[in-house]
Design an enzyme around this catalytic site. Structure first.
Site, PDB file in Angstrom:
ATOM      1  CG  ASP A  14      -0.125   3.412   2.368  1.00  0.00           C
ATOM      2  OD1 ASP A  14       0.979   3.580   2.915  1.00  0.00           O
ATOM      3  OD2 ASP A  14      -0.306   2.684   1.366  1.00  0.00           O
TER       4      ASP A  14
HETATM    5  N1  URA Z   1       1.124  -1.908   1.502  1.00  0.00           N
HETATM    6  C1  URA Z   1       0.671  -0.721   1.049  1.00  0.00           C
HETATM    7  O1  URA Z   1       0.829  -0.395  -0.113  1.00  0.00           O
HETATM    8  N2  URA Z   1       0.045   0.084   1.914  1.00  0.00           N
HETATM    9  C2  URA Z   1      -0.171  -0.225   3.204  1.00  0.00           C
HETATM   10  O2  URA Z   1      -0.772   0.566   3.941  1.00  0.00           O
HETATM   11  C3  URA Z   1       0.292  -1.472   3.664  1.00  0.00           C
HETATM   12  C4  URA Z   1       0.951  -2.292   2.792  1.00  0.00           C
END
Ligand code: URA
Length: 231
Positions: free
Chosen positions: A104
């Site tokens: 993310d």
């Molecule tokens: N889990 C999440 O919530 N975000 C990420 O970027 C990776 C794993």
């Protein structure tokens, strides 16, 4: 063996038509001999461009430390992309260089990039069961009960039909923990905590299989041998 014009184009040196000009200009040698014929076939390891070996002729595999605020999509109106950190020549390669899965925008840490379809497939597949280690800070004190819930293999996230695979979970401090996932669903860490009433306040991926983030600084990367994950 590849045609020289195809080889230069696929490694991002130029378009195929521009490759002819590079060859005519005498920039390419094969086994030490100047080569100007675009249709000449050669082994990548026998070719020099401007006196240098070709750049990653067999493919790229890098470990990148994604900074916060950077997105993993190719183009974005939401800010900087991971691809803006890479050499421009890599962005012209074909097959293209892409991330193995995504992090993310508000997650930092280790992500792999490759142009090798076989690696992309193997490392992204849940069958590979490559553990991914996350350091998590949450908005309130952690309960010991989470260990059983995350390890149990029955946690069903909203909108999913299969429960999460058993994860390893260690509480490190009142609001700090390590979560190890063996699969990769969209925003999985945040959703697992949200399902238990916690908000993730900071999230960092620190390890993928044997590979540690170590001293790779945000925005930088380390070249890996293509067989790194075979060992
Ligand atoms: N889990 C999440 O919530 N975000 C990420 O970027 C990776 C794993």
């Amino acid at each position: 063996m590849h045609r020289l014009d195809q080889l230069l184009a696929s490694l991002g040196y130029s378009s195929r038509s521009e490759a002819r000009d590079l060859l005519k200009a005498g920039l390419v040698t094969v086994k030490g001999e100047e080569a100007s014929d675009p249709s000449l076939r050669a082994k990548a390891s026998d070719v020099l461009f401007d006196g240098e070996p070709l750049d990653h002729p067999d493919g790229i595999l890098i470990a990148f430390n994604k900074p916060l605020g950077v997105v993993c999509t190719r183009s974005s109106s939401e800010g900087q992309t991971i691809y803006e950190f890479l050499p421009e020549q890599w962005l012209r390669r074909n097959p293209e260089v892409s991330t193995v899965g995504r992090l993310d925008k508000d997650t930092e840490g280790l992500i792999l990039l490759t142009d090798r379809g076989d690696l992309l497939h193997r490392l992204a597949s849940p069958k590979g069961r490559v553990p991914k280690v996350y350091r998590v800070f949450v908005d309130k004190d952690l309960s010991d009960g989470l260990v059983g819930i995350f390890k149990g293999g029955t946690l069903l996230l909203e909108g999913e039909k299969d429960p999460c695979a058993p994860a390893d979970f260690r509480i490190l401090g009142p609001r700090e923990a390590e979560l190890i996932l063996y699969e990769g669903r969209n925003r999985q860490v945040r959703r697992m905590f949200a399902s238990q009433g916690y908000m993730v306040q900071s999230l960092k991926r620190e390890r993928i299989g044997p590979l540690e983030l170590g001293d790779i600084k945000p925005g930088e990367w380390r070249d890996l041998p293509l067989d790194y994950f075979d060992k």
